[in-house]
Design an enzyme around this catalytic site. Structure first.
Site, PDB file in Angstrom:
ATOM      1  N   HIS A 104      39.381  41.622  44.112  1.00 37.37           N
ATOM      2  CA  HIS A 104      38.048  41.167  43.708  1.00 37.37           C
ATOM      3  C   HIS A 104      37.776  39.740  44.160  1.00 37.37           C
ATOM      4  CE1 HIS A 104      34.889  40.701  40.240  1.00 37.37           C
ATOM      5  NE2 HIS A 104      34.327  40.841  41.413  1.00 37.37           N
ATOM      6  N   GLU A 139      16.429  58.200  36.165  1.00 41.40           N
ATOM      7  CA  GLU A 139      17.317  59.019  36.984  1.00 41.40           C
ATOM      8  C   GLU A 139      18.749  58.485  37.053  1.00 41.40           C
ATOM      9  OE1 GLU A 139      14.195  58.315  37.730  1.00 41.40           O
ATOM     10  OE2 GLU A 139      13.176  60.094  38.507  1.00 41.40           O
ATOM     11  N   HIS A 198      14.033  63.860  41.037  1.00 42.55           N
ATOM     12  CA  HIS A 198      12.668  63.987  41.525  1.00 42.55           C
ATOM     13  C   HIS A 198      12.517  63.338  42.885  1.00 42.55           C
ATOM     14  CE1 HIS A 198       8.442  64.501  41.619  1.00 42.55           C
ATOM     15  NE2 HIS A 198       8.113  63.257  41.327  1.00 42.55           N
ATOM     16  N   GLY A 243      10.158  66.341  36.994  1.00 39.76           N
ATOM     17  CA  GLY A 243       9.170  65.915  37.982  1.00 39.76           C
ATOM     18  C   GLY A 243       8.417  67.113  38.517  1.00 39.76           C
ATOM     19  N   SER A 244       7.267  66.857  39.102  1.00 33.20           N
ATOM     20  CA  SER A 244       6.388  67.950  39.518  1.00 33.20           C
ATOM     21  C   SER A 244       6.989  68.803  40.634  1.00 33.20           C
ATOM     22  CB  SER A 244       5.040  67.384  39.976  1.00 33.20           C
ATOM     23  OG  SER A 244       5.224  66.451  41.030  1.00 33.20           O
ATOM     24  N   GLY A 285      32.089  49.208  39.929  1.00 32.28           N
ATOM     25  CA  GLY A 285      31.725  47.865  39.511  1.00 32.28           C
ATOM     26  C   GLY A 285      30.256  47.706  39.205  1.00 32.28           C
ATOM     27  N   GLU A 336       9.952  69.709  40.991  1.00 30.72           N
ATOM     28  CA  GLU A 336      11.081  70.516  40.486  1.00 30.72           C
ATOM     29  C   GLU A 336      10.647  71.474  39.390  1.00 30.72           C
ATOM     30  OE1 GLU A 336      11.498  66.781  39.840  1.00 30.72           O
ATOM     31  OE2 GLU A 336      11.408  66.972  42.010  1.00 30.72           O
TER      32      GLU A 336
END
Length: 527
Positions: A285, A55, A78, A33-34, A404, A36
C-alpha cells in the site's frame, strides 16, 4: 446433463427462469428500471426480488450473498447509467472473486439504430476490464445460452463477475431451452511440484506460512490448520487480506503482515522457508523498500488464481486448488515437529482512554458477540484494532473488500445475512464508509436482514489523516453526521452511545434484539 428438445412456445424469459431455478439462483438483486421491466414483472413462484436503492448497493449485496453462500448470485441493473453507478462495486466483486452474474437492460432492438433514450452505446465495453466475460447476444433467442455460459464462467476458478446486456424486447421472443448443465472445476496441482514443496517443508529448519483470501475461498481452512500444526509453522495473514483463513486465537497465529516490503522482510527474517497460500506475493500500500524474500529464505506460493502466480516477483509458484494442494502436502509430511512452548500472540486489554476508543469498542464486541459469528468489516481507521481485539476463529467468518473501495461492507452484510438465515451478522463500519452506501439500510429493513450494524463514528476520514502524518489535510472532517438518525429515517432501529460506562449495555441489548436489522452508532473520542 439433461436437455429439452424443441421448446416451442417457450419465451426467453421463461427459459432464463428455468436456468436460474436449475442453478439455485432464485434471488434476484436489482434496482428496477424501464428497460428491464419484463424480467421482474410477475415473478414466478419461488423467486424473490431484493431491491436496492442504488446500483452499487445492489451489486455489493449480491457479492456478499455469493461469497457467503458459495454459489452464484444474479443481479439486474439498468442500462448504461445503472451499470455506471455500479462500477465501483463491480470492481470490488472482481477483486473479491465473487461469482456474480450481472445483467443489464438495453433498449429495444428496433430503436438501437437511432440512439434512443436510456440505451447503452457500448454495453460490453462499459464494465470492462472488471468482468471475466461480457456479451450482448446477437439475437434474442441466444439470450438463454448466453446467461447459461455466464453462470459457468462466473463460477469456474478463479470466480468473478460476468455481464450480459439484454434488449428490452428480447424477453418475450420464442427460443429453445439450452442444456441444463452442471460444470465443476478444481485446478489439480502438479504432483511433481507438490513433491518438491513437500520436501522443502520437511527439510526446513523454521518454515512460516502466509495465508490469504484464496485459502478460505477454496475451503482449505481445516487443511491449513492441520498442515501448520504438523510443521509447527507460525502463520501470518497476508497484507490487506479480505477474508480470514486461519483461526486467529490459535497458538500458531502470529498476526497480520503490514502492506510494505520493509516490515514484511523484518517480520519474516529468520525463517528459511516462506510458504504463501492463497495470496499474492505481496500486496503493498505504501513504499518502504525491503528485501523480499529476506536473506537466507526461500519463497513458495500456492494459489488457484493464475494471475496472482504470474504477478509474483520472486519465488516458485504453483497453481492449484488450495484444499487439494494442502491435503497432498500433509500426506507427504515427515514426522510432526515438537509443539512450540507458548502462543505466538495474545490479546491485550485496550489502553485506557478518556471516552470510547476504537480499541475499547472492538474489545467490547469481542466479549459480547455470539461465538463464531460472521463479521463484515469496513472501518479503515480501525482495521488494526479489529485485528488486535476481535479474533475470527471460523471459516467463512470474515468478509471485507479486496479492492479498497468504500461502500462495500454495509450492503454486503445484508447479502451475507440473507445467505445465512437464523444467524446474526456483525457489520463493523466507519462513519465515512457508511455514507457511500447508507441506502443499504433500507434494503436491510425491507428484507428483514439479521444484521447488527456498528458504526465507529470518529467524525471524519481518520485513515487518510493518519497517512498524512502531521500535515493538515482538507476535506476529511465530516463530524456533523448522525448515522443513528439516518438509520431510523429508513426504518432501522438505532441507538447512539458516547459514554464508556454505557457501551456494554447498549451493545448487549443490540445483540439480544436479533431477528432483523439494528444499528449502534459508537461515538469515538477524538482526543
Amino acid at each position: 446433463m439433461t436437455r429439452s428438445g424443441s421448446a416451442h412456445g417457450t419465451t426467453v424469459r421463461e427459459a432464463v427462469f428455468q436456468l436460474l431455478r436449475h442453478h439455485g439462483m432464485t434471488t434476484i438483486f436489482g434496482n428496477p428500471g424501464s428497460t428491464e421491466l419484463p424480467l421482474f414483472s410477475d415473478l414466478p413462484e419461488g423467486f424473490r426480488y431484493v431491491t436496492g436503492l442504488q446500483e452499487s448497493v445492489v451489486v455489493a449485496m449480491a457479492d456478499g450473498h455469493a461469497l457467503a453462500s458459495g454459489g452464484p448470485a444474479f443481479v439486474n441493473l439498468h442500462s448504461a447509467a445503472g451499470v455506471g453507478h455500479a462500477m465501483g462495486s463491480i470492481y470490488s466483486a472482481f477483486r473479491n472473486r465473487a461469482p456474480v452474474v450481472i445483467t443489464a437492460g438495453q433498449q429495444s432492438r428496433p430503436l438501437l439504430r437511432a440512439d434512443p433514450f436510456l440505451y447503452a452505446e457500448a454495453p460490453t465495453e462499459l464494465p470492462q476490464p472488471y468482468v471475466k466475460w461480457a456479451i450482448e447476444p446477437a439475437r434474442a433467442e441466444d439470450v438463454p445460452a448466453a446467461i447459461a455460459r455466464a453462470i459457468h464462467m462466473a463460477c469456474l476458478p478463479p470466480a468473478g463477475p460476468v455481464f450480459v446486456s439484454i434488449p428490452l424486447d428480447d424477453w418475450g421472443q420464442p427460443c429453445d431451452l439450452p442444456a441444463l448443465r452442471k460444470i465443476t472445476g478444481r485446478a489439480q496441482p502438479d504432483a511433481g511440484t507438490l513433491g518438491e514443496i513437500a520436501a522443502q517443508l520437511n527439510g526446513a529448519a523454521d518454515p512460516v506460512f502466509v495465508v490469504g483470501a484464496g485459502l478460505d475461498a477454496d475451503g482449505a481452512w481445516d487443511a491449513a490448520v492441520a498442515l501448520a500444526e504438523h510443521h509447527q509453522a507460525p502463520v501470518w495473514v497476508a497484507p490487506l487480506s479480505s477474508r480470514c483463513s486461519f483461526p486467529e486465537s490459535h497458538p500458531l497465529f502470529a498476526g497480520f503482515l503490514p502492506a510494505n516490503e520493509a516490515d514484511i522482510s523484518r517480520l519474516l527474517t529468520g525463517h528459511d522457508l516462506i510458504v504463501t497460500l492463497g495470496a499474492p506475493v505481496f500486496t503493498y500500500h505504501y513504499e518502504m523498500p525491503g528485501q523480499i524474500p529476506p536473506e537466507g529464505a526461500t519463497l513458495v506460493q500456492i494459489v488457484s488464481d493464475p494471475k496472482q502466480a504470474a504477478s509474483a516477483v520472486c519465488g516458485t509458484s504453483l497453481v492449484g486448488d488450495l484444499d487439494l494442494s494442502l491435503r497432498a502436502l500433509q500426506a507427504s509430511a515427515a514426522d510432526p515437529r515438537p509443539k512450540r512452548p507458548a502462543p505466538l500472540r495474545e490479546i491485550q486489554a485496550p489502553p485506557p482512554a478518556r471516552g470510547i476508543s476504537s480499541a475499547m469498542a472492538l474489545d467490547a464486541l469481542r466479549r459480547l458477540r455470539p461465538a463464531d459469528g460472521i463479521v463484515v468489516e469496513e472501518a479503515p481507521s480501525s482495521r488494526d484494532d479489529v485485528h488486535d481485539y476481535l479474533p475470527i476463529d471460523r471459516a467463512g467468518g470474515f468478509f471485507a473488500t479486496a479492492s479498497g473501495g468504500l461502500g462495500y461492507a454495509l450492503p454486503a452484510a445484508v447479502g451475507v445475512a440473507m445467505a445465512n438465515p437464523g444467524e446474526t451478522v456483525l457489520a463493523i463500519l466507519g462513519d465515512g464508509s457508511s455514507m457511500y452506501s447508507v441506502q443499504g439500510l433500507w434494503s436491510a429493513v425491507e428484507h428483514d436482514a439479521d444484521v447488527l450494524f456498528v458504526v465507529l463514528n470518529n467524525g471524519g476520514y481518520a485513515a487518510l489523516k493518519g497517512f498524512a502524518g502531521n500535515k493538515e489535510v482538507v476535506g476529511c472532517d465530516i463530524g456533523h453526521l448522525s448515522l443513528a438518525a439516518l438509520a431510523e429515517g429508513q426504518g432501522c432501529p438505532a441507538q447512539q452511545v458516547s459514554d464508556p460506562a454505557k457501551l456494554d449495555g447498549v451493545l448487549s441489548e443490540a445483540f439480544a434484539a436479533g431477528g432483523g436489522p439494528r444499528l449502534v452508532e459508537v461515538m469515538i473520542d477524538r482526543g
